[in-house]
Design a protein around this motif. Structure first.
Motif, PDB file in Angstrom:
ATOM      1  N   TYR A  91     -35.202 -30.492   2.719  1.00 26.75           N
ATOM      2  CA  TYR A  91     -34.287 -29.447   3.160  1.00 26.75           C
ATOM      3  C   TYR A  91     -32.980 -29.558   2.391  1.00 26.75           C
ATOM      4  O   TYR A  91     -32.506 -30.650   2.092  1.00 26.75           O
ATOM      5  CB  TYR A  91     -34.011 -29.583   4.657  1.00 26.75           C
ATOM      6  N   ILE A  92     -32.400 -28.414   2.102  1.00 28.52           N
ATOM      7  CA  ILE A  92     -31.137 -28.360   1.388  1.00 28.52           C
ATOM      8  C   ILE A  92     -30.266 -27.285   2.044  1.00 28.52           C
ATOM      9  O   ILE A  92     -30.782 -26.256   2.494  1.00 28.52           O
ATOM     10  CB  ILE A  92     -31.339 -28.087  -0.117  1.00 28.52           C
ATOM     11  N   LEU A  93     -28.971 -27.544   2.130  1.00 29.35           N
ATOM     12  CA  LEU A  93     -28.054 -26.550   2.686  1.00 29.35           C
ATOM     13  C   LEU A  93     -28.012 -25.319   1.793  1.00 29.35           C
ATOM     14  O   LEU A  93     -27.966 -25.442   0.568  1.00 29.35           O
ATOM     15  CB  LEU A  93     -26.641 -27.118   2.788  1.00 29.35           C
ATOM     16  N   LEU A  94     -28.015 -24.164   2.401  1.00 28.49           N
ATOM     17  CA  LEU A  94     -27.908 -22.913   1.655  1.00 28.49           C
ATOM     18  C   LEU A  94     -26.460 -22.423   1.585  1.00 28.49           C
ATOM     19  O   LEU A  94     -26.125 -21.625   0.729  1.00 28.49           O
ATOM     20  CB  LEU A  94     -28.741 -21.817   2.336  1.00 28.49           C
ATOM     21  N   ARG A  95     -25.655 -22.893   2.516  1.00 29.17           N
ATOM     22  CA  ARG A  95     -24.286 -22.403   2.609  1.00 29.17           C
ATOM     23  C   ARG A  95     -23.292 -23.543   2.564  1.00 29.17           C
ATOM     24  O   ARG A  95     -23.615 -24.687   2.846  1.00 29.17           O
ATOM     25  CB  ARG A  95     -24.118 -21.607   3.905  1.00 29.17           C
ATOM     26  N   ASP A  96     -22.077 -23.205   2.250  1.00 24.41           N
ATOM     27  CA  ASP A  96     -20.971 -24.150   2.233  1.00 24.41           C
ATOM     28  C   ASP A  96     -20.746 -24.681   3.648  1.00 24.41           C
ATOM     29  O   ASP A  96     -20.652 -23.888   4.593  1.00 24.41           O
ATOM     30  CB  ASP A  96     -19.720 -23.419   1.725  1.00 24.41           C
ATOM     31  N   PRO A  97     -20.658 -26.002   3.836  1.00 23.67           N
ATOM     32  CA  PRO A  97     -20.431 -26.575   5.166  1.00 23.67           C
ATOM     33  C   PRO A  97     -19.142 -26.069   5.838  1.00 23.67           C
ATOM     34  O   PRO A  97     -19.038 -26.090   7.067  1.00 23.67           O
ATOM     35  CB  PRO A  97     -20.347 -28.087   4.910  1.00 23.67           C
ATOM     36  N   ASN A  98     -18.193 -25.602   5.039  1.00 23.32           N
ATOM     37  CA  ASN A  98     -16.968 -25.031   5.614  1.00 23.32           C
ATOM     38  C   ASN A  98     -17.226 -23.678   6.266  1.00 23.32           C
ATOM     39  O   ASN A  98     -16.436 -23.232   7.095  1.00 23.32           O
ATOM     40  CB  ASN A  98     -15.898 -24.851   4.523  1.00 23.32           C
ATOM     41  N   GLU A  99     -18.308 -23.037   5.886  1.00 22.23           N
ATOM     42  CA  GLU A  99     -18.619 -21.694   6.387  1.00 22.23           C
ATOM     43  C   GLU A  99     -19.639 -21.693   7.524  1.00 22.23           C
ATOM     44  O   GLU A  99     -19.889 -20.656   8.128  1.00 22.23           O
ATOM     45  CB  GLU A  99     -19.123 -20.820   5.242  1.00 22.23           C
ATOM     46  N   ILE A 100     -20.231 -22.843   7.802  1.00 22.93           N
ATOM     47  CA  ILE A 100     -21.205 -22.938   8.893  1.00 22.93           C
ATOM     48  C   ILE A 100     -20.469 -23.420  10.134  1.00 22.93           C
ATOM     49  O   ILE A 100     -19.928 -24.518  10.151  1.00 22.93           O
ATOM     50  CB  ILE A 100     -22.349 -23.918   8.558  1.00 22.93           C
ATOM     51  N   THR A 101     -20.476 -22.587  11.178  1.00 21.97           N
ATOM     52  CA  THR A 101     -19.790 -22.989  12.414  1.00 21.97           C
ATOM     53  C   THR A 101     -20.793 -23.458  13.460  1.00 21.97           C
ATOM     54  O   THR A 101     -21.971 -23.075  13.433  1.00 21.97           O
ATOM     55  CB  THR A 101     -18.958 -21.835  13.013  1.00 21.97           C
ATOM     56  N   LEU A 135     -16.909 -22.820  19.856  1.00 21.16           N
ATOM     57  CA  LEU A 135     -17.729 -23.437  18.812  1.00 21.16           C
ATOM     58  C   LEU A 135     -17.575 -22.719  17.468  1.00 21.16           C
ATOM     59  O   LEU A 135     -17.756 -23.335  16.419  1.00 21.16           O
ATOM     60  CB  LEU A 135     -19.198 -23.469  19.237  1.00 21.16           C
ATOM     61  N   ASP A 136     -17.228 -21.437  17.498  1.00 18.19           N
ATOM     62  CA  ASP A 136     -17.002 -20.687  16.258  1.00 18.19           C
ATOM     63  C   ASP A 136     -15.807 -21.216  15.470  1.00 18.19           C
ATOM     64  O   ASP A 136     -15.667 -20.941  14.282  1.00 18.19           O
ATOM     65  CB  ASP A 136     -16.795 -19.194  16.551  1.00 18.19           C
ATOM     66  N   ILE A 186     -15.228 -24.414  14.943  1.00 17.04           N
ATOM     67  CA  ILE A 186     -15.554 -25.749  14.427  1.00 17.04           C
ATOM     68  C   ILE A 186     -16.629 -25.618  13.353  1.00 17.04           C
ATOM     69  O   ILE A 186     -17.694 -25.055  13.598  1.00 17.04           O
ATOM     70  CB  ILE A 186     -16.056 -26.665  15.563  1.00 17.04           C
ATOM     71  N   SER A 187     -16.354 -26.151  12.177  1.00 17.81           N
ATOM     72  CA  SER A 187     -17.322 -26.078  11.079  1.00 17.81           C
ATOM     73  C   SER A 187     -18.073 -27.395  10.911  1.00 17.81           C
ATOM     74  O   SER A 187     -17.621 -28.447  11.377  1.00 17.81           O
ATOM     75  CB  SER A 187     -16.614 -25.732   9.767  1.00 17.81           C
ATOM     76  N   ILE A 188     -19.182 -27.327  10.209  1.00 13.96           N
ATOM     77  CA  ILE A 188     -19.931 -28.534   9.856  1.00 13.96           C
ATOM     78  C   ILE A 188     -19.041 -29.457   9.022  1.00 13.96           C
ATOM     79  O   ILE A 188     -19.029 -30.673   9.223  1.00 13.96           O
ATOM     80  CB  ILE A 188     -21.220 -28.163   9.085  1.00 13.96           C
ATOM     81  N   ALA A 189     -18.264 -28.886   8.112  1.00 13.39           N
ATOM     82  CA  ALA A 189     -17.365 -29.689   7.273  1.00 13.39           C
ATOM     83  C   ALA A 189     -16.338 -30.424   8.126  1.00 13.39           C
ATOM     84  O   ALA A 189     -16.017 -31.588   7.849  1.00 13.39           O
ATOM     85  CB  ALA A 189     -16.671 -28.797   6.241  1.00 13.39           C
ATOM     86  N   SER A 190     -15.821 -29.778   9.168  1.00 14.77           N
ATOM     87  CA  SER A 190     -14.810 -30.451  10.006  1.00 14.77           C
ATOM     88  C   SER A 190     -15.430 -31.582  10.815  1.00 14.77           C
ATOM     89  O   SER A 190     -14.776 -32.607  11.053  1.00 14.77           O
ATOM     90  CB  SER A 190     -14.101 -29.449  10.925  1.00 14.77           C
ATOM     91  N   ILE A 191     -16.687 -31.431  11.229  1.00 15.96           N
ATOM     92  CA  ILE A 191     -17.383 -32.524  11.926  1.00 15.96           C
ATOM     93  C   ILE A 191     -17.564 -33.705  10.971  1.00 15.96           C
ATOM     94  O   ILE A 191     -17.303 -34.858  11.325  1.00 15.96           O
ATOM     95  CB  ILE A 191     -18.745 -32.054  12.477  1.00 15.96           C
ATOM     96  N   LEU A 192     -17.994 -33.432   9.742  1.00 16.42           N
ATOM     97  CA  LEU A 192     -18.170 -34.490   8.751  1.00 16.42           C
ATOM     98  C   LEU A 192     -16.845 -35.186   8.465  1.00 16.42           C
ATOM     99  O   LEU A 192     -16.795 -36.420   8.362  1.00 16.42           O
ATOM    100  CB  LEU A 192     -18.778 -33.928   7.460  1.00 16.42           C
ATOM    101  N   LYS A 193     -15.774 -34.429   8.367  1.00 18.98           N
ATOM    102  CA  LYS A 193     -14.452 -35.007   8.123  1.00 18.98           C
ATOM    103  C   LYS A 193     -14.049 -35.952   9.266  1.00 18.98           C
ATOM    104  O   LYS A 193     -13.558 -37.056   9.022  1.00 18.98           O
ATOM    105  CB  LYS A 193     -13.416 -33.891   7.974  1.00 18.98           C
TER     106      LYS A 193
END
Length: 139
Positions: free
Chosen positions: A62-72, A123-124, A126-133
Motif C-alpha cells: 500500500y502507498i499513500l495517494l495523497r499528501d498527509p497534510n491533506e488527509i484529515t 476531526l476535520d 486534524i491531519s495525518i501529518a499532524s498526528i505523525l508530528k
C-alpha cells in the motif's frame, strides 16, 4: 467510534512515516498489532475512498495517494466509521403508551446524529501529518 477508525489512522500515519511510503499488509499488521486480513479489509475501504493505492506482486503493498497534510481524520472517520456513535440498540418502544418510552428513540437518534456531526467537524481539523508530528515529538 469503532476500532476500524483507529486502525485506519494508525495505518495511514505509518505509511506517512515510511521514507518510500510503501508497506505490505503484513508490515502494517505487525505495526498495528492485528492480523493482515483485518488490515486488508480496512485498507480496501481506504483505497476505495482514494487515500491509498495498492501495488500487486513482489515488493507490492500500500502507498499513500495523497499528501498527509491533506488527509484529515474526519475524512477517514466518514470513510470507515461514520454513524458508529449511535448504539445498535436503543431503549423504548414506539408503540408504548408512555410518552417517554414512545419518543426516546427519536430524541436519542437526534442526539447521536448531532454528536456525529460535531465529532466529524472536530476531526476535520486534524491531519495525518499532524498526528505523525505529535508522535515524533513524544520521542
Amino acid at each position: 467510534m469503532n476500532s476500524e477508525f483507529t486502525i485506519a489512522v494508525h495505518s495511514l500515519v505509518f505509511l506517512a512515516h515510511l521514507p518510500d511510503h510503501m508497506a505490505s499488509s503484513q508490515m502494517i499488521a505487525d505495526n498495528v498489532s492485528t492480523n493482515p486480513a483485518r488490515i486488508r479489509k480496512i485498507m480496501s475501504c481506504l483505497r476505495n475512498n482514494g487515500f491509498v493505492q495498492t501495488k500487486e506482486g513482489m515488493g507490492g503493498g500500500y502507498i499513500l495517494l495523497r499528501d498527509p497534510n491533506e488527509i484529515t481524520l474526519g475524512q477517514i472517520y466518514r470513510s470507515v466509521s461514520c454513524g458508529t456513535i449511535k448504539p445498535n440498540w436503543c431503549s423504548g418502544d414506539p408503540e408504548e403508551e408512555c410518552v417517554v418510552a414512545s419518543k426516546i428513540q427519536v430524541v436519542m437518534d437526534d442526539v447521536f446524529e448531532e454528536t456525529d456531526q460535531h465529532l466529524t467537524a472536530y476531526l476535520d481539523r486534524i491531519s495525518i501529518a499532524s498526528i505523525l508530528k505529535k508522535i515524533k515529538q513524544c520521542q
